[in-house]
Design a protein around this motif. Sequence first.
Motif, PDB file in Angstrom:
ATOM      1  N   VAL A   1       0.184   0.840   0.925  1.00 17.68           N
ATOM      2  CA  VAL A   1      -0.509   1.932  -0.184  1.00 17.68           C
ATOM      3  C   VAL A   1      -1.894   2.257   0.450  1.00 17.68           C
ATOM      4  O   VAL A   1      -2.232   3.202   0.379  1.00 17.68           O
ATOM      5  CB  VAL A   1      -0.562   1.304  -1.555  1.00 17.68           C
ATOM      6  CG1 VAL A   1      -1.489   2.210  -2.357  1.00 17.68           C
ATOM      7  CG2 VAL A   1       0.881   1.037  -2.012  1.00 17.68           C
ATOM      8  N   VAL A   2      -2.521   1.183   0.842  1.00 17.06           N
ATOM      9  CA  VAL A   2      -4.039   1.418   1.342  1.00 17.06           C
ATOM     10  C   VAL A   2      -3.962   2.259   2.660  1.00 17.06           C
ATOM     11  O   VAL A   2      -4.829   3.298   2.716  1.00 17.06           O
ATOM     12  CB  VAL A   2      -4.714   0.066   1.564  1.00 17.06           C
ATOM     13  CG1 VAL A   2      -6.191   0.501   2.375  1.00 17.06           C
ATOM     14  CG2 VAL A   2      -4.948  -0.768   0.363  1.00 17.06           C
ATOM     15  N   VAL A   3      -2.987   2.125   3.225  1.00 18.19           N
ATOM     16  CA  VAL A   3      -2.759   2.818   4.664  1.00 18.19           C
ATOM     17  C   VAL A   3      -2.653   4.314   4.287  1.00 18.19           C
ATOM     18  O   VAL A   3      -3.202   5.269   4.802  1.00 18.19           O
ATOM     19  CB  VAL A   3      -1.525   2.494   5.554  1.00 18.19           C
ATOM     20  CG1 VAL A   3      -1.234   3.476   6.645  1.00 18.19           C
ATOM     21  CG2 VAL A   3      -1.657   0.930   6.336  1.00 18.19           C
ATOM     22  N   GLY A   4      -1.734   4.599   3.071  1.00 19.22           N
ATOM     23  CA  GLY A   4      -1.410   6.111   2.628  1.00 19.22           C
ATOM     24  C   GLY A   4      -2.732   6.687   1.930  1.00 19.22           C
ATOM     25  O   GLY A   4      -2.995   7.836   2.503  1.00 19.22           O
ATOM     26  N   ARG A   5      -3.576   5.967   1.425  1.00 20.27           N
ATOM     27  CA  ARG A   5      -4.679   6.375   0.839  1.00 20.27           C
ATOM     28  C   ARG A   5      -5.781   6.490   1.780  1.00 20.27           C
ATOM     29  O   ARG A   5      -6.616   7.691   1.790  1.00 20.27           O
ATOM     30  CB  ARG A   5      -5.549   5.227  -0.363  1.00 20.27           C
ATOM     31  CG  ARG A   5      -4.584   5.238  -1.536  1.00 20.27           C
ATOM     32  CD  ARG A   5      -5.015   3.967  -2.401  1.00 20.27           C
ATOM     33  NE  ARG A   5      -4.513   3.856  -3.489  1.00 20.27           N
ATOM     34  CZ  ARG A   5      -4.505   2.822  -4.359  1.00 20.27           C
ATOM     35  NH1 ARG A   5      -5.177   1.649  -4.064  1.00 20.27           N
ATOM     36  NH2 ARG A   5      -3.854   2.795  -5.428  1.00 20.27           N
ATOM     37  N   ARG A   6      -5.869   5.852   2.919  1.00 22.66           N
ATOM     38  CA  ARG A   6      -6.786   6.013   3.990  1.00 22.66           C
ATOM     39  C   ARG A   6      -6.298   7.403   4.613  1.00 22.66           C
ATOM     40  O   ARG A   6      -7.382   8.252   5.039  1.00 22.66           O
ATOM     41  CB  ARG A   6      -6.885   4.977   5.063  1.00 22.66           C
ATOM     42  CG  ARG A   6      -7.370   3.672   4.429  1.00 22.66           C
ATOM     43  CD  ARG A   6      -7.837   2.863   5.463  1.00 22.66           C
ATOM     44  NE  ARG A   6      -8.028   1.524   5.034  1.00 22.66           N
ATOM     45  CZ  ARG A   6      -9.153   1.211   4.419  1.00 22.66           C
ATOM     46  NH1 ARG A   6      -9.926   2.154   3.888  1.00 22.66           N
ATOM     47  NH2 ARG A   6      -9.406  -0.033   3.866  1.00 22.66           N
TER      48      ARG A   6
ATOM     49  N   ARG B   1       4.147   5.511  -5.148  1.00 29.25           N
ATOM     50  CA  ARG B   1       5.442   5.432  -5.938  1.00 29.25           C
ATOM     51  C   ARG B   1       6.200   4.475  -5.736  1.00 29.25           C
ATOM     52  O   ARG B   1       6.947   3.873  -6.398  1.00 29.25           O
ATOM     53  CB  ARG B   1       5.682   6.849  -6.287  1.00 29.25           C
ATOM     54  CG  ARG B   1       4.892   7.957  -6.598  1.00 29.25           C
ATOM     55  CD  ARG B   1       5.337   9.296  -7.148  1.00 29.25           C
ATOM     56  NE  ARG B   1       5.594   9.966  -5.772  1.00 29.25           N
ATOM     57  CZ  ARG B   1       4.481  10.829  -5.392  1.00 29.25           C
ATOM     58  NH1 ARG B   1       3.399  11.050  -5.953  1.00 29.25           N
ATOM     59  NH2 ARG B   1       4.707  11.512  -4.281  1.00 29.25           N
ATOM     60  N   ARG B   2       6.599   4.431  -4.284  1.00 28.15           N
ATOM     61  CA  ARG B   2       7.628   3.484  -3.859  1.00 28.15           C
ATOM     62  C   ARG B   2       7.200   1.995  -4.107  1.00 28.15           C
ATOM     63  O   ARG B   2       8.024   1.135  -4.243  1.00 28.15           O
ATOM     64  CB  ARG B   2       7.738   3.658  -2.213  1.00 28.15           C
ATOM     65  CG  ARG B   2       8.702   4.981  -2.068  1.00 28.15           C
ATOM     66  CD  ARG B   2      10.178   4.915  -2.828  1.00 28.15           C
ATOM     67  NE  ARG B   2      10.758   3.577  -2.279  1.00 28.15           N
ATOM     68  CZ  ARG B   2      11.237   3.168  -1.354  1.00 28.15           C
ATOM     69  NH1 ARG B   2      11.309   4.222  -0.053  1.00 28.15           N
ATOM     70  NH2 ARG B   2      12.028   2.157  -1.134  1.00 28.15           N
ATOM     71  N   ASP B   3       5.710   1.790  -4.010  1.00 30.63           N
ATOM     72  CA  ASP B   3       5.337   0.306  -4.058  1.00 30.63           C
ATOM     73  C   ASP B   3       5.679  -0.068  -5.570  1.00 30.63           C
ATOM     74  O   ASP B   3       5.753  -1.308  -5.768  1.00 30.63           O
ATOM     75  CB  ASP B   3       4.002   0.500  -3.779  1.00 30.63           C
ATOM     76  CG  ASP B   3       3.381  -1.200  -3.817  1.00 30.63           C
ATOM     77  OD1 ASP B   3       3.794  -1.980  -3.147  1.00 30.63           O
ATOM     78  OD2 ASP B   3       2.382  -1.202  -4.511  1.00 30.63           O
ATOM     79  N   ASP B   4       5.894   0.746  -6.376  1.00 28.32           N
ATOM     80  CA  ASP B   4       6.134   0.252  -7.984  1.00 28.32           C
ATOM     81  C   ASP B   4       7.210  -0.526  -7.829  1.00 28.32           C
ATOM     82  O   ASP B   4       7.324  -1.243  -8.665  1.00 28.32           O
ATOM     83  CB  ASP B   4       6.173   1.529  -8.705  1.00 28.32           C
ATOM     84  CG  ASP B   4       4.776   2.320  -9.078  1.00 28.32           C
ATOM     85  OD1 ASP B   4       3.732   1.594  -8.814  1.00 28.32           O
ATOM     86  OD2 ASP B   4       4.669   3.567  -9.508  1.00 28.32           O
ATOM     87  N   GLU B   5       8.220   0.019  -7.063  1.00 27.47           N
ATOM     88  CA  GLU B   5       9.555  -0.730  -7.181  1.00 27.47           C
ATOM     89  C   GLU B   5       9.483  -2.172  -6.444  1.00 27.47           C
ATOM     90  O   GLU B   5       9.864  -3.140  -7.080  1.00 27.47           O
ATOM     91  CB  GLU B   5      10.526   0.000  -6.093  1.00 27.47           C
ATOM     92  CG  GLU B   5      11.990  -0.837  -5.830  1.00 27.47           C
ATOM     93  CD  GLU B   5      12.743  -0.056  -5.069  1.00 27.47           C
ATOM     94  OE1 GLU B   5      13.975  -0.570  -4.890  1.00 27.47           O
ATOM     95  OE2 GLU B   5      12.608   1.012  -4.516  1.00 27.47           O
ATOM     96  N   LEU B   6       8.619  -2.459  -5.569  1.00 32.51           N
ATOM     97  CA  LEU B   6       8.048  -3.638  -5.128  1.00 32.51           C
ATOM     98  C   LEU B   6       7.300  -4.412  -6.148  1.00 32.51           C
ATOM     99  O   LEU B   6       7.762  -5.729  -6.308  1.00 32.51           O
ATOM    100  CB  LEU B   6       7.346  -3.562  -3.665  1.00 32.51           C
ATOM    101  CG  LEU B   6       7.185  -4.910  -3.020  1.00 32.51           C
ATOM    102  CD1 LEU B   6       8.505  -5.541  -2.600  1.00 32.51           C
ATOM    103  CD2 LEU B   6       6.137  -4.562  -1.909  1.00 32.51           C
TER     104      LEU B   6
END
Length: 215
Positions: A198-203, A152-157
């Motif tokens: 984001v990938v780190v979070g998904r992992r 969700r935070r990455d959406d800002e980026l």
Amino acid sequence: MRIKFHEQLDALTDRLASMCHLAGKAIETGTDALVQADLPLAERVFDLTEQIEALRGPCEEQAMVLLALQAPVARDLRQVVTGVHLVSDLSRMGGLARHVAASVRRRHPDHVTSGVTLELLARMGRVAGELAGLAEQVLRDRDPEMAADIGRRDDELDDLHRRLLTLIQDPSWTGSIPAAVDVTLLGRFYERFGDHTVVVGRRVIFLVTGEPLSP
């Protein structure tokens, strides 16, 4: 035996979190170098990424040893396999920060860009650093809800990246072609850095829940 195994797993996690911390520091330092056209700061980024790579080998070796000698199953196996993949993700984050610093070094003593484009890139760098900090915390706490928040935070980026591309494609933008190339690449570096967090979070979500990584 299992106590020692879990101590080794914890040590692997700590090294991975340290890699993430260094990547966050590198992207923040690279952004400061970009904003200030500061060559010593840019060189500091290369020092930080060397520290990331110095951790990569021990992480990979430790994960392979755990797989070969401990034959982990279920969640323990997921943790080791996740660690192997994370090493690559975190190393790439460091590489993207290094690309930012290389842009500064290449254009020094001039600024790579200025005005609104520099403001947008600076904001992208700040968000990228915050995402790395969040990813580090997720690695340490293994909180799937916090991991989902990275996306969700990455959406800002992503939004800042779109605004940057729109700006330089506008006919009224007065920057040169080399500046447009630099800005396009820098925007991509920041955007890809965010994608890796984001990938780190998904992992981590996969590690905790066993749910496969979403596309």
